[in-house]
Design a protein around this motif. Structure first.
Motif, PDB file in Angstrom:
ATOM      1  N   GLU A  91       0.808  -1.223   0.000  1.00  0.00           N
ATOM      2  CA  GLU A  91       0.000   0.000   0.000  1.00  0.00           C
ATOM      3  C   GLU A  91       0.840   1.271   0.000  1.00  0.00           C
ATOM      4  O   GLU A  91       0.342   2.339  -0.371  1.00  0.00           O
ATOM      5  CB  GLU A  91      -0.920   0.005   1.228  1.00  0.00           C
ATOM      6  CG  GLU A  91      -1.738  -1.261   1.406  1.00  0.00           C
ATOM      7  CD  GLU A  91      -2.606  -1.581   0.208  1.00  0.00           C
ATOM      8  OE1 GLU A  91      -2.968  -0.650  -0.539  1.00  0.00           O
ATOM      9  OE2 GLU A  91      -2.928  -2.765   0.004  1.00  0.00           O
ATOM     10  N   VAL A  95       2.995   1.335  -4.205  1.00  0.00           N
ATOM     11  CA  VAL A  95       2.229   2.466  -4.746  1.00  0.00           C
ATOM     12  C   VAL A  95       3.155   3.647  -5.026  1.00  0.00           C
ATOM     13  O   VAL A  95       3.048   4.295  -6.082  1.00  0.00           O
ATOM     14  CB  VAL A  95       1.109   2.871  -3.771  1.00  0.00           C
ATOM     15  CG1 VAL A  95       0.502   4.212  -4.173  1.00  0.00           C
ATOM     16  CG2 VAL A  95       0.032   1.796  -3.727  1.00  0.00           C
ATOM     17  N   ASN A  96       4.088   3.920  -4.129  1.00  0.00           N
ATOM     18  CA  ASN A  96       5.039   5.011  -4.360  1.00  0.00           C
ATOM     19  C   ASN A  96       5.930   4.729  -5.562  1.00  0.00           C
ATOM     20  O   ASN A  96       6.264   5.645  -6.332  1.00  0.00           O
ATOM     21  CB  ASN A  96       5.902   5.239  -3.117  1.00  0.00           C
ATOM     22  CG  ASN A  96       5.121   5.907  -1.996  1.00  0.00           C
ATOM     23  OD1 ASN A  96       4.064   6.496  -2.230  1.00  0.00           O
ATOM     24  ND2 ASN A  96       5.631   5.815  -0.783  1.00  0.00           N
ATOM     25  N   LEU A  98       5.068   3.039  -8.222  1.00  0.00           N
ATOM     26  CA  LEU A  98       4.242   3.309  -9.398  1.00  0.00           C
ATOM     27  C   LEU A  98       4.069   4.805  -9.628  1.00  0.00           C
ATOM     28  O   LEU A  98       4.176   5.285 -10.773  1.00  0.00           O
ATOM     29  CB  LEU A  98       2.882   2.637  -9.232  1.00  0.00           C
ATOM     30  CG  LEU A  98       2.851   1.120  -9.346  1.00  0.00           C
ATOM     31  CD1 LEU A  98       1.499   0.580  -8.913  1.00  0.00           C
ATOM     32  CD2 LEU A  98       3.159   0.681 -10.772  1.00  0.00           C
ATOM     33  N   LEU A  99       3.822   5.543  -8.573  1.00  0.00           N
ATOM     34  CA  LEU A  99       3.606   6.982  -8.724  1.00  0.00           C
ATOM     35  C   LEU A  99       4.866   7.680  -9.219  1.00  0.00           C
ATOM     36  O   LEU A  99       4.790   8.622 -10.024  1.00  0.00           O
ATOM     37  CB  LEU A  99       3.143   7.581  -7.392  1.00  0.00           C
ATOM     38  CG  LEU A  99       1.767   7.117  -6.898  1.00  0.00           C
ATOM     39  CD1 LEU A  99       1.458   7.717  -5.535  1.00  0.00           C
ATOM     40  CD2 LEU A  99       0.682   7.483  -7.911  1.00  0.00           C
ATOM     41  N   VAL A 118      -3.634  10.877 -13.273  1.00  0.00           N
ATOM     42  CA  VAL A 118      -3.203   9.803 -12.377  1.00  0.00           C
ATOM     43  C   VAL A 118      -3.979   9.912 -11.072  1.00  0.00           C
ATOM     44  O   VAL A 118      -4.049  10.992 -10.474  1.00  0.00           O
ATOM     45  CB  VAL A 118      -1.683   9.876 -12.100  1.00  0.00           C
ATOM     46  CG1 VAL A 118      -1.259   8.740 -11.166  1.00  0.00           C
ATOM     47  CG2 VAL A 118      -0.894   9.821 -13.409  1.00  0.00           C
ATOM     48  N   GLU A 119      -4.562   8.787 -10.638  1.00  0.00           N
ATOM     49  CA  GLU A 119      -5.356   8.789  -9.418  1.00  0.00           C
ATOM     50  C   GLU A 119      -5.025   7.572  -8.556  1.00  0.00           C
ATOM     51  O   GLU A 119      -4.709   6.502  -9.081  1.00  0.00           O
ATOM     52  CB  GLU A 119      -6.858   8.740  -9.736  1.00  0.00           C
ATOM     53  CG  GLU A 119      -7.411   9.965 -10.412  1.00  0.00           C
ATOM     54  CD  GLU A 119      -8.923   9.891 -10.539  1.00  0.00           C
ATOM     55  OE1 GLU A 119      -9.502   8.874 -10.111  1.00  0.00           O
ATOM     56  OE2 GLU A 119      -9.513  10.851 -11.071  1.00  0.00           O
ATOM     57  N   LYS A 120      -5.114   7.750  -7.243  1.00  0.00           N
ATOM     58  CA  LYS A 120      -5.161   6.624  -6.320  1.00  0.00           C
ATOM     59  C   LYS A 120      -6.621   6.396  -5.955  1.00  0.00           C
ATOM     60  O   LYS A 120      -7.338   7.350  -5.655  1.00  0.00           O
ATOM     61  CB  LYS A 120      -4.336   6.912  -5.064  1.00  0.00           C
ATOM     62  CG  LYS A 120      -2.840   6.808  -5.258  1.00  0.00           C
ATOM     63  CD  LYS A 120      -2.092   6.791  -3.928  1.00  0.00           C
ATOM     64  CE  LYS A 120      -2.242   8.103  -3.187  1.00  0.00           C
ATOM     65  NZ  LYS A 120      -1.436   8.100  -1.924  1.00  0.00           N
ATOM     66  N   GLN A 121      -7.040   5.166  -5.986  1.00  0.00           N
ATOM     67  CA  GLN A 121      -8.410   4.836  -5.629  1.00  0.00           C
ATOM     68  C   GLN A 121      -8.412   3.917  -4.412  1.00  0.00           C
ATOM     69  O   GLN A 121      -7.636   2.964  -4.347  1.00  0.00           O
ATOM     70  CB  GLN A 121      -9.140   4.127  -6.776  1.00  0.00           C
ATOM     71  CG  GLN A 121     -10.587   3.763  -6.435  1.00  0.00           C
ATOM     72  CD  GLN A 121     -11.152   2.654  -7.325  1.00  0.00           C
ATOM     73  OE1 GLN A 121     -10.417   1.965  -8.010  1.00  0.00           O
ATOM     74  NE2 GLN A 121     -12.462   2.494  -7.295  1.00  0.00           N
ATOM     75  N   SER A 140      -6.640  -0.753  -2.478  1.00  0.00           N
ATOM     76  CA  SER A 140      -6.086   0.335  -3.294  1.00  0.00           C
ATOM     77  C   SER A 140      -5.922  -0.046  -4.750  1.00  0.00           C
ATOM     78  O   SER A 140      -5.726  -1.216  -5.094  1.00  0.00           O
ATOM     79  CB  SER A 140      -4.722   0.747  -2.734  1.00  0.00           C
ATOM     80  OG  SER A 140      -3.788  -0.308  -2.870  1.00  0.00           O
ATOM     81  N   ASN A 141      -6.011   0.957  -5.598  1.00  0.00           N
ATOM     82  CA  ASN A 141      -5.671   0.871  -7.018  1.00  0.00           C
ATOM     83  C   ASN A 141      -4.947   2.155  -7.407  1.00  0.00           C
ATOM     84  O   ASN A 141      -5.149   3.211  -6.797  1.00  0.00           O
ATOM     85  CB  ASN A 141      -6.927   0.758  -7.895  1.00  0.00           C
ATOM     86  CG  ASN A 141      -7.669  -0.549  -7.715  1.00  0.00           C
ATOM     87  OD1 ASN A 141      -7.066  -1.615  -7.637  1.00  0.00           O
ATOM     88  ND2 ASN A 141      -8.993  -0.465  -7.640  1.00  0.00           N
ATOM     89  N   VAL A 142      -4.115   2.045  -8.435  1.00  0.00           N
ATOM     90  CA  VAL A 142      -3.543   3.227  -9.073  1.00  0.00           C
ATOM     91  C   VAL A 142      -4.080   3.250 -10.506  1.00  0.00           C
ATOM     92  O   VAL A 142      -3.911   2.281 -11.248  1.00  0.00           O
ATOM     93  CB  VAL A 142      -2.005   3.194  -9.072  1.00  0.00           C
ATOM     94  CG1 VAL A 142      -1.448   4.398  -9.826  1.00  0.00           C
ATOM     95  CG2 VAL A 142      -1.476   3.164  -7.638  1.00  0.00           C
TER      96      VAL A 142
END
Length: 866
Positions: A91, A95-96, A98-99, A118-121, A140-142
């Motif tokens: 999480e 995620v970091n 990917l961002l 670009v969004e985090k869901q 979570s999703n990206v």
């Protein structure tokens, strides 16, 4: 005297026929040529990869996939380690990662051409899947959407992969490699001037291994979900290699058409789709969620090479096939571009035209056509083949008039019955060998050493397919004037008719894999047409030469398919459950694949002397390989390369009985996942007392009081073992609070609960006699469909401290005003907390041999009668 349709020389007597046979030592040469053809054509094609493109050469390759960049990104992804949904590694760190990579893409993109969002869901929801009512909180999703500023369109293409992992694996192939391939595809598109008629949504989902909850959260809740009209799903069940397209649509053949046009290295088969959708593969993908909950048609693609590493710590960076990056990238990038520009996206409903038949030919090229076209092709080929066989039989006796024609057809009828009996006997004996291997505890001897399959099952088939016709030919050689070539031809005609019947049956049952026997029938028909043409024009057919030349391509195709099936399915048999029949399944695959070419190649061996001895050698090889299976050479498991899998849970259990007494115990719950159940008797189980589950034990508690983590484990529980031990050290205990208990009618009562536990919880609800669950806060599918209790629920939290609140409503007899009404069981699972393992648990895990692999964690189970 009759003349052959394949030779103008009359057969003078049996002695001359025998003299014309080829020397016996030609038979092994013939077999060696077949093997050589397989090794020089099939294997190089199966393992063929394009040269990797490097970042230093990027200027010379605009708009092309750069495999090196993906490889470097994957190394960084792999270094994060295990990434289970809900963990900090998944999480936060993943995620970091990917961002950061997405920000680089945004910074380097053509901002004058593209908008990139670009969004985090984070989502919460519920569904019914795999026999369980599932719910989830805060997974979570990206999500990334790229659209061309000059193109305004509300219909999107969705591309999906997942970045989370299973227990204990860094998930480099499943599904890290697809994540980085998506990143590179997005990067190339964002810098290109090529048109992009429809926006593309790249979904990096963070909870696929957690029962595909990330994709459910997206498709049911995200603001872009309703605009997604088609899907490219990317997953894995191995360690890279060539990705196979194994699901399309449903009912959207245009998708396969674009794959056909776009994929530079096609590897696709609708047979794999039918096998997958009929549960021959012990896995599933997000494709199901998008199809069932979003009605989104699509393409489902996955790597399957070296499936032994699937969901293990060996799914690491060093084990990924190096050619994977470029090969898959050169398929995925053009495919995404093509689908994003497909006009069908604007009205997908208008292009629902039934199922698709699709298959590649050894990776050289691909064929796709609709199911209706498939039916027409199959029927036409079969009818033409029967016509050609009839003409061939007629020409065998054309010079001798009607009486000779009648004799030929009578003889052919007898040969057909012999060949049909031969095929049935070959199938029966091969399956019998498989049943024997399982019955004596020698199953899966081929699990790592695939060469064992040849001796056990291929040789059995070849033995019967050759020996019975050889006995018939030897018995009739002095009783007929039919030449040997004619007899051999009749046997192949008969086998072709068997394949025609199989093709027609499969076609009539709407089995799209009916194309498979059609290919063999098609090429055999070509050889018969060629022989007839040569006979009529040159008065000689060159029977053997023309026949074998026409068998080269089908032999290559069928052996390629056979090899691909074994490469994909054999590793899966090591995790298909203790209730499976792996040897029977593999033997059936071998039978199905081999019959299509063996029936047209083995008859040629009757041209050699001593055929019965030659075919008996295959039978002797089967016996030898059965003996080998009893030795260490036939032991199926190999350290790190092909390990035997076990689930091992260190568990504490607390049972609150109706009389207010409490029973507690602790132990190791060992669940095998294959059929070799006695392999630990001389090691881990030695000098211990593993307990099996009896009917009495299971009657006392739902699911035998076991901390079930999967619906499949319910079917496997008879093979599970329990060894009493000290208690695990739990980071947190189950805290179940009964918030309320209220009568909602004279015969209905409602319980409300609040639960605090680990981030993965299984809940069992088991109503007692004369009590029925009428409603609850979980997904209502089990109640609406009247499933049989006990009911199984699964809940996952992700980085949230909020308790899980739920309620259950029950109907009871009016006289039963005090209860009890049901059993409620909660089990919590700590899947990525190895730092809390006790010394006893670590010591116990060390007793497993080095050729095993344990997927291990600790858990707690608590039961109440309410």
């Amino acid at each position: 005297m009759a003349f052959s349709a394949f030779d103008i020389t009359p057969e003078k007597d049996a002695g001359e026929s025998r003299e014309k046979k080829w020397p016996w030592y030609g038979a092994p040469i013939y077999a060696a040529i077949c093997f050589a053809l397989f090794y020089v054509s099939v294997l190089p094609s199966f393992y063929s990869y394009p040269d990797m493109l490097y970042q230093r050469d990027e200027a010379q390759h605009p708009d092309e996939f750069i495999g090196e960049r993906s490889m470097k990104q994957l190394a960084e992804y792999a270094a994060i380690g295990n990434k289970m949904s809900g963990s900090i590694a998944n999480e936060v760190h993943t995620v970091n990662f990917l961002l950061r990579e997405l920000q680089k893409i945004v910074d380097e993109s053509r901002s004058d051409l593209y908008d990139i969002e670009v969004e985090k869901q984070y989502s919460s929801g519920s569904l019914f899947l795999f026999g369980s009512a599932m719910s989830y909180s805060n997974v979570s999703n990206v999500v990334v959407k790229i659209s061309q500023k000059s193109q305004q369109n509300d219909n999107y293409l969705l591309v999906n992969s997942h970045y989370d992992s299973e227990v204990g694996t860094p998930a480099v192939s499943d599904d890290g490699v697809m994540v980085v391939i998506m990143l590179e595809a997005l990067r190339v598109i964002s810098r290109s001037e090529k048109p992009l008629a429809h926006p593309v949504v790249f979904l990096f989902n963070g909870a696929e291994e957690a029962c595909m909850l990330g994709s459910h959260g997206f498709i049911t809740q995200h603001r872009w979900a309703k605009n997604c009209k088609a899907l490219v799903n990317l997953d894995s069940a191995g360690a890279g290699g060539r990705e196979i397209l194994f699901q399309t649509g449903p009912n959207h053949p245009w998708l396969a058409k674009y794959y056909h046009q776009s994929a530079a290295h096609p590897f696709a088969n609708s047979m794999a789709e039918e096998l997958f959708q009929n549960n021959f593969i012990p896995s599933d993908t997000d494709f199901r969620i998008f199809r069932d909950y979003g009605s989104v048609p699509g393409l489902d693609m996955a790597h399957a090479l070296n499936g032994y590493v699937y969901h293990t710590k060996y799914d690491n960076f060093k084990n990924i096939e190096r050619g994977t990056y470029q090969s898959t990238g050169e398929n995925v990038l053009p495919l995404v571009w093509a689908l994003a520009n497909a006009p069908e996206l604007d009205d997908t409903a208008a292009h629902e035209e039934g199922h698709t038949v699709f298959y590649d030919f050894v990776g050289w090229f691909m064929l796709t056509y609709t199911e209706s076209v498939s039916i027409a092709i199959n029927v036409t080929v079969c009818v033409l083949s029967l016509l050609c066989i009839g003409i061939s039989l007629y020409l065998m006796s054309v010079d001798d008039g009607a009486d000779a024609l009648k004799a030929i057809f009578v003889r052919f009828g007898i040969i057909f019955l012999v060949q049909l009996g031969t095929v049935l006997a070959a199938c029966g004996l091969t399956i019998l060998v498989a049943v024997f291997m399982q019955a004596v505890g020698l199953s899966e001897s081929w699990y790592y050493g695939h060469w064992m399959i040849f001796g056990l099952y291929f040789c059995t088939l070849f033995f019967v397919l050759g020996l019975l016709p050889a006995i018939y030919i030897g018995w009739t050689k002095r009783r007929t004037n039919m030449k040997l070539d004619q007899t051999i031809s009749c046997f192949m005609h008969a086998h072709c008719i068997v394949m025609i019947v199989l093709c027609i049956i499969m076609t009539s049952m709407a089995i799209r894999s009916g194309y498979f026997p059609m290919i063999g029938v098609f090429f055999y028909t070509i050889s018969v047409v060629l022989q007839i043409t040569l006979k009529l024009s040159l008065k000689k057919s060159y029977f053997v030469t023309s026949h074998l030349l026409c068998q080269v391509l089908p032999f290559i195709y069928y052996t390629y398919m056979c090899y691909a099936i074994l490469i994909v399915f054999v590793p899966m048999q090591g995790r298909d459950g203790p209730d499976s029949s792996p040897d029977v399944l593999v033997s059936v695959f071998i039978i199905y694949m081999t019959m299509h070419f063996a029936g047209f190649l083995i008859p040629i061996m009757h041209k050699f002397r001593k055929p019965k001895i030659i075919f008996s050698i295959f039978g002797a090889l089967t016996i030898i390989f059965i003996i080998i299976a009893t030795t260490s050479a036939g032991f199926p498991f190999v350290k790190e390369l092909a390990a035997q899998r076990y689930y091992v849970l260190h568990t504490s259990r607390t049972f609150h009985n109706a009389d207010n007494t409490v029973k507690q115990d602790s132990g190791f719950y060992i669940q095998p996942v294959d059929t070799r159940l006695g392999e630990l008797d001389d090691s881990t189980f030695k000098n211990r007392e593993p307990i099996s589950w009896t009917d009495a034990t299971c009657a006392a508690e739902p699911f035998c009081g076991l901390p079930i983590y999967s619906g499949r484990w319910i079917d496997w529980k008879d093979s599970a073992r329990w060894i009493y031990s000290t208690a695990p050290q739990l980071p947190m205990n189950i805290e179940l609070t009964q918030v309320s208990k209220a009568s909602v009618a004279a015969n209905k009562i409602r319980y409300e609960f609040s639960l605090r536990a680990s981030d993965r919880v299984m809940i069992y609800v088991d109503p007692l006699a004369e009590v029925k669950v009428t409603d609850w806060s979980f997904d209502k599918t089990p109640l609406d469909e009247a499933h049989t209790p006990p009911y199984l629920m699964y809940h996952i939290y992700s980085l949230t401290d909020e308790p899980f609140d739920f309620w259950v409503e029950l109907e009871h007899e009016e006289s039963n005003t005090q209860g009890p009404y049901f059993k409620l069981v909660v089990s919590e699972h700590f899947l990525y907390h190895k730092e809390h393992y006790t010394e006893d648990f670590r010591t116990f895990l060390d007793t497993f041999p080095d050729w095993t692999y344990t997927t291990d964690w600790f858990s707690s189970l608590e039961s109440w009668v309410l």
